[in-house]
Design a protein around this motif. Sequence first.
Motif, PDB file in Angstrom:
ATOM      1  N   GLY A   1       0.789  -1.227   0.000  1.00 45.52           N
ATOM      2  CA  GLY A   1       0.000   0.000   0.000  1.00 45.52           C
ATOM      3  C   GLY A   1       0.820   1.276   0.000  1.00 45.52           C
ATOM      4  N   ALA A   2       2.146   1.183   0.206  1.00 43.05           N
ATOM      5  CA  ALA A   2       2.957   2.404   0.246  1.00 43.05           C
ATOM      6  C   ALA A   2       3.214   2.902  -1.170  1.00 43.05           C
ATOM      7  CB  ALA A   2       4.282   2.111   0.945  1.00 43.05           C
ATOM      8  N   ASP A   3       3.340   4.225  -1.323  1.00 42.15           N
ATOM      9  CA  ASP A   3       3.526   4.758  -2.682  1.00 42.15           C
ATOM     10  C   ASP A   3       4.997   4.738  -3.116  1.00 42.15           C
ATOM     11  OD1 ASP A   3       4.248   6.688  -0.912  1.00 42.15           O
ATOM     12  OD2 ASP A   3       3.015   8.307  -1.758  1.00 42.15           O
ATOM     13  N   ARG A   4       5.900   4.471  -2.184  1.00 33.99           N
ATOM     14  CA  ARG A   4       7.310   4.318  -2.566  1.00 33.99           C
ATOM     15  C   ARG A   4       7.947   3.271  -1.665  1.00 33.99           C
ATOM     16  NH1 ARG A   4      10.524   6.205   1.335  1.00 33.99           N
ATOM     17  NH2 ARG A   4       9.689   7.788   2.741  1.00 33.99           N
ATOM     18  N   PRO A   5       9.015   2.634  -2.129  1.00 37.43           N
ATOM     19  CA  PRO A   5       9.648   1.638  -1.266  1.00 37.43           C
ATOM     20  C   PRO A   5      10.272   2.285  -0.023  1.00 37.43           C
ATOM     21  CG  PRO A   5      10.875   1.889  -3.336  1.00 37.43           C
ATOM     22  CD  PRO A   5       9.646   2.721  -3.454  1.00 37.43           C
ATOM     23  N   ALA A   6      10.212   1.587   1.092  1.00 35.30           N
ATOM     24  CA  ALA A   6      10.836   2.094   2.322  1.00 35.30           C
ATOM     25  C   ALA A   6      12.350   2.084   2.179  1.00 35.30           C
ATOM     26  CB  ALA A   6      10.404   1.257   3.515  1.00 35.30           C
ATOM     27  N   LEU A   7      12.879   1.073   1.480  1.00 28.38           N
ATOM     28  CA  LEU A   7      14.314   1.002   1.178  1.00 28.38           C
ATOM     29  C   LEU A   7      14.435   0.689  -0.307  1.00 28.38           C
ATOM     30  CD1 LEU A   7      15.599  -1.067   4.237  1.00 28.38           C
ATOM     31  CD2 LEU A   7      15.810   1.409   3.897  1.00 28.38           C
ATOM     32  N   ASP A   8      15.242   1.498  -0.990  1.00 28.35           N
ATOM     33  CA  ASP A   8      15.264   1.455  -2.449  1.00 28.35           C
ATOM     34  C   ASP A   8      16.687   1.177  -2.947  1.00 28.35           C
ATOM     35  OD1 ASP A   8      14.553   1.722  -5.044  1.00 28.35           O
ATOM     36  OD2 ASP A   8      13.973   3.826  -4.942  1.00 28.35           O
ATOM     37  N   GLY A   9      17.183  -0.031  -2.641  1.00 30.63           N
ATOM     38  CA  GLY A   9      18.517  -0.402  -3.120  1.00 30.63           C
ATOM     39  C   GLY A   9      19.622   0.162  -2.242  1.00 30.63           C
ATOM     40  N   VAL A  10      19.592  -0.185  -0.957  1.00 29.66           N
ATOM     41  CA  VAL A  10      20.563   0.374  -0.006  1.00 29.66           C
ATOM     42  C   VAL A  10      21.826  -0.494   0.074  1.00 29.66           C
ATOM     43  CG1 VAL A  10      20.991   0.839   2.452  1.00 29.66           C
ATOM     44  CG2 VAL A  10      18.847   1.581   1.372  1.00 29.66           C
ATOM     45  N   ASP A  11      22.975   0.169  -0.050  1.00 29.20           N
ATOM     46  CA  ASP A  11      24.270  -0.489   0.142  1.00 29.20           C
ATOM     47  C   ASP A  11      24.977   0.210   1.290  1.00 29.20           C
ATOM     48  OD1 ASP A  11      24.435  -2.204  -2.259  1.00 29.20           O
ATOM     49  OD2 ASP A  11      24.402  -0.286  -3.330  1.00 29.20           O
ATOM     50  N   LEU A  12      25.489  -0.582   2.214  1.00 34.26           N
ATOM     51  CA  LEU A  12      26.402   0.000   3.197  1.00 34.26           C
ATOM     52  C   LEU A  12      27.252  -1.089   3.819  1.00 34.26           C
ATOM     53  CD1 LEU A  12      25.562  -0.302   6.512  1.00 34.26           C
ATOM     54  CD2 LEU A  12      23.712   1.144   5.734  1.00 34.26           C
ATOM     55  N   ARG A  13      28.380  -0.660   4.375  1.00 29.77           N
ATOM     56  CA  ARG A  13      29.279  -1.613   4.970  1.00 29.77           C
ATOM     57  C   ARG A  13      29.827  -1.011   6.260  1.00 29.77           C
ATOM     58  NH1 ARG A  13      31.768  -5.967   4.187  1.00 29.77           N
ATOM     59  NH2 ARG A  13      33.538  -6.082   5.603  1.00 29.77           N
ATOM     60  N   VAL A  14      29.819  -1.788   7.329  1.00 32.54           N
ATOM     61  CA  VAL A  14      30.436  -1.330   8.571  1.00 32.54           C
ATOM     62  C   VAL A  14      31.518  -2.341   8.905  1.00 32.54           C
ATOM     63  CG1 VAL A  14      30.072  -0.598  10.948  1.00 32.54           C
ATOM     64  CG2 VAL A  14      28.163  -0.502   9.334  1.00 32.54           C
ATOM     65  N   ASP A  15      32.766  -1.906   8.921  1.00 31.29           N
ATOM     66  CA  ASP A  15      33.851  -2.826   9.245  1.00 31.29           C
ATOM     67  C   ASP A  15      33.864  -3.101  10.743  1.00 31.29           C
ATOM     68  OD1 ASP A  15      34.738  -3.228   6.659  1.00 31.29           O
ATOM     69  OD2 ASP A  15      36.013  -1.442   6.704  1.00 31.29           O
TER      70      ASP A  15
ATOM     71  N   ASP B   1      12.768  -7.537   0.704  1.00 33.24           N
ATOM     72  CA  ASP B   1      12.240  -8.101  -0.538  1.00 33.24           C
ATOM     73  C   ASP B   1      13.373  -8.533  -1.466  1.00 33.24           C
ATOM     74  OD1 ASP B   1       9.641  -7.549   0.292  1.00 33.24           O
ATOM     75  OD2 ASP B   1       9.721  -5.514  -0.499  1.00 33.24           O
ATOM     76  N   ALA B   2      14.502  -7.829  -1.387  1.00 35.69           N
ATOM     77  CA  ALA B   2      15.632  -8.182  -2.251  1.00 35.69           C
ATOM     78  C   ALA B   2      16.910  -7.663  -1.619  1.00 35.69           C
ATOM     79  CB  ALA B   2      15.445  -7.565  -3.630  1.00 35.69           C
ATOM     80  N   GLY B   3      18.057  -8.226  -2.069  1.00 31.55           N
ATOM     81  CA  GLY B   3      19.357  -7.784  -1.574  1.00 31.55           C
ATOM     82  C   GLY B   3      19.987  -8.811  -0.659  1.00 31.55           C
ATOM     83  N   THR B   4      21.184  -8.476  -0.169  1.00 31.28           N
ATOM     84  CA  THR B   4      21.940  -9.382   0.692  1.00 31.28           C
ATOM     85  C   THR B   4      22.347  -8.649   1.961  1.00 31.28           C
ATOM     86  OG1 THR B   4      22.893 -10.282  -1.335  1.00 31.28           O
ATOM     87  CG2 THR B   4      23.925 -10.963   0.736  1.00 31.28           C
TER      88      THR B   4
ATOM     89  N   ASP C   1      14.555   9.078   2.011  1.00 32.78           N
ATOM     90  CA  ASP C   1      13.504   8.389   1.247  1.00 32.78           C
ATOM     91  C   ASP C   1      13.945   7.011   0.770  1.00 32.78           C
ATOM     92  OD1 ASP C   1      11.994  10.623   1.629  1.00 32.78           O
ATOM     93  OD2 ASP C   1      12.260  11.425  -0.389  1.00 32.78           O
ATOM     94  N   GLY C   2      14.637   6.270   1.619  1.00 29.52           N
ATOM     95  CA  GLY C   2      15.000   4.892   1.293  1.00 29.52           C
ATOM     96  C   GLY C   2      16.252   4.731   0.468  1.00 29.52           C
ATOM     97  N   SER C   3      16.934   5.838   0.147  1.00 25.58           N
ATOM     98  CA  SER C   3      18.154   5.747  -0.658  1.00 25.58           C
ATOM     99  C   SER C   3      19.326   6.373   0.087  1.00 25.58           C
ATOM    100  CB  SER C   3      17.999   6.494  -1.981  1.00 25.58           C
ATOM    101  OG  SER C   3      16.996   5.907  -2.755  1.00 25.58           O
ATOM    102  N   VAL C   4      20.519   5.833  -0.177  1.00 27.85           N
ATOM    103  CA  VAL C   4      21.720   6.417   0.414  1.00 27.85           C
ATOM    104  C   VAL C   4      22.120   7.627  -0.422  1.00 27.85           C
ATOM    105  CG1 VAL C   4      24.169   6.057   0.911  1.00 27.85           C
ATOM    106  CG2 VAL C   4      22.516   4.234   1.373  1.00 27.85           C
TER     107      VAL C   4
END
Length: 260
Positions: A22-36, A65-68, A218-221
Amino acid sequence: MRSHERPRGSISVRGVWKSFPGADRPALDGVDLRVDAGRVCALLGANGAGKTTLVRILTTLTRKDAGTVIVDGADVDRDPAGVRASIGVVGQYAALDEVLSARENLELFARLVGLNRADARARTDELLDQAGLCEHGGRRVSGFSGGMRRRLDLVTSMITRPSVLLIDEPTTGLDPVARRTIWDAVRALVADGTTVLLTTQYLEEADELADDVVILRDGSVLATGTPKELKALVGEPRMEMRESTLEDVYLHLHERGNAA
Ligand SMILES: Nc1ncnc2c1ncn2[C@@H]1O[C@H](COP(=O)(O)OP(=O)(O)OP(=O)(O)O)[C@@H](O)[C@H]1O
Ligand SMILES: [Mg+2]
């Protein structure tokens, strides 16, 4: 790289996508991050940026929904129990027993995770110290200020000595003095090498605590870097991070992006 070759305590998020029905945009839209391992990362973003959603995915409470996502070498989908064994989580609301004292709360949790009476007491002493609550250990939590509760909640999550600590908005709603005492408690906890991902809406908090900052909108870095790099990126040497608002930073980065 095979997951068990990753350093202990690191967090890897790649291409994470999450949409709520029901949301009009994804909550997370292809987020990449790394914490050493051993670093403190601040996920900086305004209301609705997707901070809590990402934290919940890292804790295995929400499915992406997708990603690692790999936490301390364990994949959140293939080995959620492995992830849960590595993490400590501090949510927005404290999970404390109001009628017990701070010491009783900590000793209770310590016994629940299997420490014997003497070890539970010793660990409680250590943690009360890290929380700056040594003098208040015998007081009932119901009489604690918001900042004291938050500090107690923070160290409660450290009883099992997790290699990764996830903290959602450690100081939202607290006054400046209480915020400083939380920052001190976080610093005391990270001094022994715990990897931390914390979320915040405050630039000053990211600047104070983080080695690396990820700005989420808005869900993007929008940008990633050390506090120093981000201050340089924003492009105004006079614009101290602590004196500007998150909206200013969004605006600067947006204008920069358009100009590039
Ligand atoms: N369970 C849910 N069902 C539907 N929409 C959701 C759900 N959880 C989050 N959202 C939506 O996803 C987006 C990201 O929300 P999220 O709570 O992750 O943001 P946040 O950065 O933590 O914000 P805040 O600073 O207010 O805590 C928002 O648009 C929110 O409305
Ligand atoms: Mg949130």
